[in-house]
Design a protein around this motif. Structure first.
Motif, PDB file in Angstrom:
ATOM      1  N   LYS A  41       0.840  -1.209   0.000  1.00  0.00           N
ATOM      2  CA  LYS A  41       0.000   0.000   0.000  1.00  0.00           C
ATOM      3  C   LYS A  41       0.868   1.249   0.000  1.00  0.00           C
ATOM      4  O   LYS A  41       0.608   2.186  -0.749  1.00  0.00           O
ATOM      5  N   GLY A 144      -7.315  -1.060  -6.128  1.00  0.00           N
ATOM      6  CA  GLY A 144      -6.039  -1.631  -5.685  1.00  0.00           C
ATOM      7  C   GLY A 144      -4.875  -0.660  -5.787  1.00  0.00           C
ATOM      8  O   GLY A 144      -3.732  -1.022  -5.493  1.00  0.00           O
ATOM      9  N   PRO A 171       2.294 -12.008  -4.015  1.00  0.00           N
ATOM     10  CA  PRO A 171       0.902 -12.176  -4.455  1.00  0.00           C
ATOM     11  C   PRO A 171       0.528 -11.184  -5.555  1.00  0.00           C
ATOM     12  O   PRO A 171       1.067 -10.085  -5.615  1.00  0.00           O
ATOM     13  N   VAL A 172      -0.410 -11.602  -6.417  1.00  0.00           N
ATOM     14  CA  VAL A 172      -0.906 -10.727  -7.496  1.00  0.00           C
ATOM     15  C   VAL A 172      -2.427 -10.687  -7.433  1.00  0.00           C
ATOM     16  O   VAL A 172      -3.089 -11.728  -7.354  1.00  0.00           O
ATOM     17  N   ALA A 173      -2.990  -9.461  -7.465  1.00  0.00           N
ATOM     18  CA  ALA A 173      -4.455  -9.323  -7.548  1.00  0.00           C
ATOM     19  C   ALA A 173      -4.801  -8.278  -8.598  1.00  0.00           C
ATOM     20  O   ALA A 173      -5.160  -8.615  -9.725  1.00  0.00           O
ATOM     21  N   SER A 174      -4.646  -6.996  -8.278  1.00  0.00           N
ATOM     22  CA  SER A 174      -4.949  -5.979  -9.302  1.00  0.00           C
ATOM     23  C   SER A 174      -3.744  -5.705 -10.201  1.00  0.00           C
ATOM     24  O   SER A 174      -3.858  -4.971 -11.179  1.00  0.00           O
ATOM     25  N   GLY A 175      -2.604  -6.254  -9.894  1.00  0.00           N
ATOM     26  CA  GLY A 175      -1.489  -6.305 -10.844  1.00  0.00           C
ATOM     27  C   GLY A 175      -0.384  -5.278 -10.702  1.00  0.00           C
ATOM     28  O   GLY A 175       0.704  -5.454 -11.248  1.00  0.00           O
ATOM     29  N   GLY A 176      -0.630  -4.186  -9.960  1.00  0.00           N
ATOM     30  CA  GLY A 176       0.333  -3.083  -9.929  1.00  0.00           C
ATOM     31  C   GLY A 176       1.672  -3.444  -9.306  1.00  0.00           C
ATOM     32  O   GLY A 176       2.721  -2.947  -9.746  1.00  0.00           O
ATOM     33  N   THR A 177       1.653  -4.313  -8.298  1.00  0.00           N
ATOM     34  CA  THR A 177       2.907  -4.640  -7.612  1.00  0.00           C
ATOM     35  C   THR A 177       3.840  -5.404  -8.550  1.00  0.00           C
ATOM     36  O   THR A 177       5.008  -5.037  -8.719  1.00  0.00           O
ATOM     37  N   THR A 285       3.378  -8.498   1.659  1.00  0.00           N
ATOM     38  CA  THR A 285       2.758  -7.254   1.192  1.00  0.00           C
ATOM     39  C   THR A 285       1.753  -6.677   2.207  1.00  0.00           C
ATOM     40  O   THR A 285       0.963  -5.801   1.847  1.00  0.00           O
ATOM     41  N   GLY A 286       1.787  -7.166   3.437  1.00  0.00           N
ATOM     42  CA  GLY A 286       0.925  -6.581   4.479  1.00  0.00           C
ATOM     43  C   GLY A 286      -0.509  -7.066   4.349  1.00  0.00           C
ATOM     44  O   GLY A 286      -0.764  -8.232   4.019  1.00  0.00           O
TER      45      GLY A 286
HETATM   46  C1  LIG Z   1      -2.043  -7.084   1.121  1.00  0.00           C
HETATM   47  C2  LIG Z   1      -2.044  -7.196  -0.348  1.00  0.00           C
HETATM   48  N1  LIG Z   1      -1.095  -7.930  -0.948  1.00  0.00           N
HETATM   49  C3  LIG Z   1      -1.056  -8.075  -2.272  1.00  0.00           C
HETATM   50  C4  LIG Z   1      -1.991  -7.484  -3.084  1.00  0.00           C
HETATM   51  C5  LIG Z   1      -1.900  -7.700  -4.548  1.00  0.00           C
HETATM   52  O1  LIG Z   1      -1.182  -6.674  -5.143  1.00  0.00           O
HETATM   53  P1  LIG Z   1      -1.658  -6.113  -6.559  1.00  0.00           P
HETATM   54  O2  LIG Z   1      -3.095  -5.707  -6.392  1.00  0.00           O
HETATM   55  O3  LIG Z   1      -0.753  -4.983  -6.814  1.00  0.00           O
HETATM   56  O4  LIG Z   1      -1.509  -7.209  -7.542  1.00  0.00           O
HETATM   57  C6  LIG Z   1      -3.007  -6.708  -2.505  1.00  0.00           C
HETATM   58  C7  LIG Z   1      -4.024  -6.030  -3.321  1.00  0.00           C
HETATM   59  O5  LIG Z   1      -3.811  -4.956  -3.781  1.00  0.00           O
HETATM   60  C8  LIG Z   1      -3.029  -6.560  -1.112  1.00  0.00           C
HETATM   61  O6  LIG Z   1      -3.975  -5.830  -0.488  1.00  0.00           O
END
Ligand SMILES: Cc1ncc(COP(=O)(O)O)c(C=O)c1O
Length: 292
Positions: A41, A144, A171-177, A285-286
């Motif tokens: 974040k 995200g 981890p990957v969810a919305s992709g920005g990381t 990633t918290g």
């Molecule tokens: C704690 C945490 N880790 C990892 C992610 C995934 O990262 P991203 O959404 O950049 O792919 C999220 C979502 O944003 C998240 O809240």
């Protein structure tokens, strides 16, 4: 402005996984960056927030679920800076507010619940323009916090590695990381392994690819077989894994992101995915507030 603790610690850990003794395993503790703006974040919001502090927008808005770590961190930042914030939340939690929503109410965020059909339009320009006019919004941050503006924060994360890393697992969810690390990646990180937290390989691949120039930055892998049934789905095995590893490794884990990704790392290590002797880093990633 905020008490941000960077660089975050890089800690060695010794799990009891099959084959673990073949590798040097570390965890990058981005979860310790800040009690609220933790993990990715801060990395994602640092650039927009620093910009807001200089050129104050009249109102910021963003999108997220009822447990969103991104919305939680953004609401805290805006409250600290006294910048008005509107959040568009997927689904209606009226009378059934989550701990996340309760927090952001105390931080003076305006909450607008969207039904699932409207929420699906969250990236459409026409819909965003309509909401911006209706709620008097100046700046919209995507779901995200995943936008190219977050890449600067990922560069700062990559710069904190001062020793060679064979693989960084996250981890990957919305992709920005992952997208940001792929663009920022420098000589110390050899491989990036993203673990998809959601079902739907094409969808997740596209989220990452759309943020970057795929021709220049295709050097990452996304694993699609560790989502345990989909976003925020928790199997008994995963819940047990999180409990056991939190205690054994003295590492806070929740099942939606950190626990799910660490579980995937265990599977990859156990099946000998990496060359013997490799240095593998798990990016924490918290996101622990989401598990309340
Ligand atoms: C704690 C945490 N880790 C990892 C992610 C995934 O990262 P991203 O959404 O950049 O792919 C999220 C979502 O944003 C998240 O809240």
């Amino acid at each position: 402005m905020f008490s941000i603790q960077v660089p975050s610690p890089l800690q060695r850990f010794y799990p009891d996984w099959p084959n673990a003794e073949r590798y040097q395993l570390y965890v990058k503790r981005d979860d310790l960056i800040h009690p609220v703006i933790s993990g990715n974040k801060w990395r994602k919001l640092a650039a927009p927030i620093l910009q807001f502090a200089q050129h104050r927008p009249s109102r910021v808005a963003s999108f997220g679920g009822g447990y969103s770590n991104h919305i939680h961190a953004l609401a805290y930042c805006c409250w600290q800076l006294q910048i008005p914030l509107t959040v568009f939340i997927r689904g209606d939690y009226t009378g059934n507010e989550t701990p996340m929503l309760k927090d952001i109410v105390t931080w003076q965020a305006e909450i607008v619940y969207l039904n699932k059909v409207d929420y699906q339009r969250r990236t459409e320009t026409e819909f965003i323009n309509q909401l911006s006019a209706q709620y008097d919004i100046d700046v919209v941050i995507p779901e995200g916090g995943s936008q190219q503006q977050c890449f600067a924060g990922m560069q700062s994360l990559a710069d904190e590695f001062n020793r060679p890393i064979d693989a960084l697992i996250l981890p990957v969810a919305s992709g920005g990381t992952l997208a940001g690390l792929s663009v920022a990646k420098h000589s110390t990180i050899d491989q990036l392994h993203g673990i998809a937290m959601l079902k739907g390989a094409d969808y997740v691949d596209k989220l990452v690819a759309d943020l970057i120039d795929k021709r220049k930055h295709s050097d990452y892998t996304i694993w699609h077989d560790f989502h345990h049934g989909g976003y925020a789905k928790v199997t008994d095995e995963l819940a047990h894994f999180c409990q056991r590893h939190s205690a054994q490794l003295n590492l806070p884990l929740e099942p939606v992101y950190s626990g799910k990704a660490l579980h995937a790392m265990q599977q990859l290590v156990s099946r000998g995915q990496f060359a013997t002797g490799a240095t593998l880093v798990f990016l924490h990633t918290g996101g622990l507030q989401g598990a309340r």
